[in-house]
Design a protein around this motif. Structure first.
Motif, mmCIF file in Angstrom:
data_model
loop_
_atom_site.group_PDB
_atom_site.id
_atom_site.type_symbol
_atom_site.label_atom_id
_atom_site.label_comp_id
_atom_site.label_asym_id
_atom_site.label_seq_id
_atom_site.Cartn_x
_atom_site.Cartn_y
_atom_site.Cartn_z
ATOM 1 N N GLY A 191 7.072 10.001 -10.123
ATOM 2 C CA GLY A 191 6.757 8.871 -9.261
ATOM 3 C C GLY A 191 6.836 7.520 -9.932
ATOM 4 N N VAL A 192 6.945 7.479 -11.254
ATOM 5 C CA VAL A 192 6.880 6.204 -11.972
ATOM 6 C C VAL A 192 8.054 5.297 -11.622
ATOM 7 N N LEU A 193 9.276 5.778 -11.825
ATOM 8 C CA LEU A 193 10.453 4.918 -11.582
ATOM 9 C C LEU A 193 10.628 4.551 -10.112
ATOM 10 N N PRO A 194 10.467 5.472 -9.153
ATOM 11 C CA PRO A 194 10.550 5.050 -7.745
ATOM 12 C C PRO A 194 9.521 3.992 -7.381
ATOM 13 N N PHE A 252 19.019 9.790 -1.893
ATOM 14 C CA PHE A 252 20.405 10.047 -2.261
ATOM 15 C C PHE A 252 20.635 10.152 -3.759
ATOM 16 N N ILE A 253 19.725 9.605 -4.564
ATOM 17 C CA ILE A 253 19.901 9.615 -6.027
ATOM 18 C C ILE A 253 18.708 10.329 -6.653
ATOM 19 N N PRO A 254 18.742 11.640 -6.753
ATOM 20 C CA PRO A 254 17.607 12.386 -7.314
ATOM 21 C C PRO A 254 17.252 11.977 -8.733
ATOM 22 N N ALA A 255 18.226 11.450 -9.487
ATOM 23 C CA ALA A 255 17.972 11.094 -10.881
ATOM 24 C C ALA A 255 16.885 10.031 -11.017
ATOM 25 N N ILE A 256 16.706 9.193 -9.996
ATOM 26 C CA ILE A 256 15.641 8.182 -10.066
ATOM 27 C C ILE A 256 14.285 8.846 -10.210
ATOM 28 N N SER A 257 14.103 9.964 -9.533
ATOM 29 C CA SER A 257 12.845 10.699 -9.629
ATOM 30 C C SER A 257 12.811 11.675 -10.787
ATOM 31 N N LEU A 258 13.947 12.260 -11.134
ATOM 32 C CA LEU A 258 13.969 13.383 -12.069
ATOM 33 C C LEU A 258 14.212 12.989 -13.520
ATOM 34 N N TRP A 259 14.628 11.738 -13.765
ATOM 35 C CA TRP A 259 14.965 11.367 -15.136
ATOM 36 C C TRP A 259 13.762 11.477 -16.067
ATOM 37 N N LEU A 260 12.646 10.905 -15.683
ATOM 38 C CA LEU A 260 11.468 10.911 -16.562
ATOM 39 C C LEU A 260 10.893 12.317 -16.739
ATOM 40 N N PRO A 261 10.738 13.126 -15.663
ATOM 41 C CA PRO A 261 10.265 14.498 -15.882
ATOM 42 C C PRO A 261 11.166 15.319 -16.783
ATOM 43 N N ASN A 262 12.475 15.057 -16.733
ATOM 44 C CA ASN A 262 13.402 15.818 -17.586
ATOM 45 C C ASN A 262 13.272 15.479 -19.055
ATOM 46 N N GLY A 309 9.156 16.386 -3.466
ATOM 47 C CA GLY A 309 7.797 15.865 -3.400
ATOM 48 C C GLY A 309 7.750 14.350 -3.343
ATOM 49 N N ILE A 310 8.548 13.682 -4.161
ATOM 50 C CA ILE A 310 8.547 12.217 -4.170
ATOM 51 C C ILE A 310 9.081 11.674 -2.854
ATOM 52 N N VAL A 311 10.191 12.245 -2.378
ATOM 53 C CA VAL A 311 10.765 11.798 -1.108
ATOM 54 C C VAL A 311 9.767 12.006 0.031
ATOM 55 N N ALA A 327 0.818 -1.219 0.000
ATOM 56 C CA ALA A 327 0.000 0.000 0.000
ATOM 57 C C ALA A 327 0.848 1.264 0.000
ATOM 58 N N THR A 328 2.141 1.153 0.310
ATOM 59 C CA THR A 328 2.998 2.334 0.324
ATOM 60 C C THR A 328 3.379 2.787 -1.084
ATOM 61 N N VAL A 329 3.159 1.931 -2.081
ATOM 62 C CA VAL A 329 3.629 2.231 -3.439
ATOM 63 C C VAL A 329 2.660 3.142 -4.189
ATOM 64 N N GLY A 330 1.370 2.878 -4.062
ATOM 65 C CA GLY A 330 0.374 3.582 -4.856
ATOM 66 C C GLY A 330 0.426 5.091 -4.790
ATOM 67 N N PRO A 331 0.591 5.682 -3.604
ATOM 68 C CA PRO A 331 0.559 7.149 -3.522
ATOM 69 C C PRO A 331 1.686 7.881 -4.241
ATOM 70 N N ILE A 332 2.709 7.183 -4.764
ATOM 71 C CA ILE A 332 3.715 7.880 -5.565
ATOM 72 C C ILE A 332 3.612 7.504 -7.037
ATOM 73 N N PHE A 333 2.662 6.629 -7.397
ATOM 74 C CA PHE A 333 2.508 6.198 -8.788
ATOM 75 C C PHE A 333 1.279 6.880 -9.381
ATOM 76 N N PRO A 334 1.394 7.431 -10.604
ATOM 77 C CA PRO A 334 0.233 8.127 -11.166
ATOM 78 C C PRO A 334 -0.908 7.153 -11.496
ATOM 79 N N PRO A 335 -2.148 7.600 -11.271
ATOM 80 C CA PRO A 335 -2.541 8.905 -10.740
ATOM 81 C C PRO A 335 -2.466 8.923 -9.215
ATOM 82 N N SER A 336 -1.905 9.980 -8.653
ATOM 83 C CA SER A 336 -1.748 10.085 -7.209
ATOM 84 C C SER A 336 -2.341 11.400 -6.724
ATOM 85 N N ILE A 337 -3.381 11.314 -5.917
ATOM 86 C CA ILE A 337 -4.017 12.516 -5.398
ATOM 87 C C ILE A 337 -3.077 13.240 -4.431
ATOM 88 N N ILE A 338 -2.297 12.484 -3.673
ATOM 89 C CA ILE A 338 -1.413 13.107 -2.685
ATOM 90 C C ILE A 338 -0.340 13.957 -3.376
#
Length: 421
Positions: free
Chosen positions: A170-173, A409-419, A355-357, A140-151
């Motif tokens: 949120g996709v890759l994390p 520690f690795i922002p690229a995991i979150s930022l790669w897809l948005p970039n 936001g993802i963290v 249940a901890t995974v859903g709130p960072i995967f789209p669509p995520s209201i949070i």
């Protein structure tokens, strides 16, 4: 800080979180000579946002998928594909949580809704009640960072961060966390000889199951693909997905009925009302905090005097983890992020990465003893003692906290897809 302490006291003695936020705020307004209608103006202004329009539309999409049978088709297809993998239905549980959780806007509602179904299915297949509860809490901890995520949408609204970037981030994390949870489940399944499907599916079974689930599986693809290509804003993407689900249910599956529409609409109105009244109350309290310079006081008192973003994020992780044990994830984001986000962003932390963290952290707090709220809810649903649930959860804390450290520690995991957008 007195207003903040008043909120904590009222919440601790059992007042609903909305009442605990609004009573101190209204008292402050009256005590300082502000006109009472200023409270009404702030409440209305806080929900008068195009960004927040996405919330009821995403919730409607999730409700339609559940009432029209789309959820069950995807669940059945997932069972065909991975049911033979060690852990069987437990792996399906994790995969289903990735797709369906996060649509209600409240992690606790996801646990009480989809989690109830998943626990029942696992127990019917021979899994122990303790393990069924533990894997459901972990997934249940995974859903709130995967789209669509209201949070994530709420975080974007209160911090003025791009919603598209947050949802893509949120996709890759989420996939990383799901992969590690499934590996952990596979190891436990081999050690404990958990039940699984007696044989691998035949190509014809996979084809039939895939054909039945394909129209439903394309909905998340349209959502992420439309935002990644820039065709849709999040609100427009949600509306397109709702239209797509209606067409698939009516023309392909032919199981959409007026009762389904009515049930979905009523549930959507109830959930949206519950979320937006919390948003309004939190924004009013946040306005009072801003007048009292609480963000500046908090930053100087709690955050270390350093520009090292890793140190700041580690301190934030600890704060949010503790807060997530006592409050639902959306409430924590609404109350704390407007206070802590500005100094961290000023220190160089990317707001999307933050936001993802933050969202993953507060959701993780919900399953962290001794006061994680999800633990109490799942313990009640599965009818297992809290001590047994926590004992079964211990192996899952390894992938969960490892995911948190990696995305910190690795922002690229979150930022790669948005970039790429």
């Amino acid at each position: 800080m007195t207003i903040g302490l008043a909120f904590l006291v009222l919440f601790s003695v059992g007042f609903p979180v909305v009442v605990a936020m609004m009573l101190p705020s209204i008292y402050y307004i009256l005590a300082n000579g502000f006109p009472l209608d200023s409270a009404a103006q702030r409440l209305i202004f806080s929900v008068d946002s195009f960004t927040l329009v996405a919330i009821p539309v995403f919730i409607l999409a999730g409700n339609l998928m559940n009432t029209a049978g789309i959820t069950s088709r995807i669940f059945n297809f997932a069972n065909i594909v991975v049911g033979r993998v060690p852990g069987g239905l437990a792996q399906v549980n994790i995969f289903a949580s990735l797709i369906f959780a996060g649509m209600s806007g409240a992690a606790l509602a996801d646990v009480g809704g989809l989690g109830r179904v998943e626990i029942m299915a696992l127990r019917e297949r021979g899994f122990s009640a303790g393990f069924a509860a533990a894997v459901t809490a972990a997934s249940a901890t995974v859903g709130p960072i995967f789209p669509p995520s209201i949070i994530l949408i709420i975080y974007g609204a209160v911090t003025n961060t791009s919603i598209v970037s947050l949802l893509l981030a949120g996709v890759l994390p989420a996939i990383l966390c799901v992969t590690m949870l499934m590996l952990t489940t596979a190891i436990l399944a081999r050690l404990r000889r958990f039940p699984r499907e007696p044989r691998w599916p035949t190509p014809s079974e996979v084809t039939r199951g895939g054909a039945a689930a394909l129209p439903a599986l394309l909905a998340p693809v349209f959502l992420v693909g439309g935002m990644l290509t820039g065709w849709f804003t999040p609100t427009e993407a949600a509306a397109v997905v709702v239209l797509y689900i209606l067409l698939v249910s009516a023309l392909v599956y032919r199981d959409l009925s007026p009762s389904h529409l009515l049930t979905s609409a009523v549930d959507t109105v109830k959930a949206t009302g519950a979320i937006l009244v919390i948003v309004a109350g939190a924004q009013l309290l946040g306005w009072v905090f801003a007048l009292e310079q609480v963000p500046q006081q908090f930053a100087s008192a709690v955050l270390p005097d350093t520009d090292n973003t890793i140190v700041l994020l580690l301190v934030l992780n600890l704060i949010l983890l503790v807060a997530g044990m006592f409050l639902d994830a959306g409430v924590v984001v609404l109350l704390i992020m407007p206070i802590v986000a500005p100094p961290l962003i000023a220190a160089g932390v990317d707001p999307v990465h933050l936001g993802i963290v933050s969202v993953f952290n507060v959701v993780l707090g919900l399953v962290t003893p001794p006061m994680g709220l999800s633990l109490f809810l799942i313990s009640d649903i599965a009818r297992v003692p809290m001590s047994r649930l926590v004992r079964e959860l211990l192996p899952f804390y390894v992938p969960l906290f490892l995911t948190l450290m990696l995305i910190t520690f690795i922002p690229a995991i979150s930022l790669w897809l948005p970039n790429l957008n």
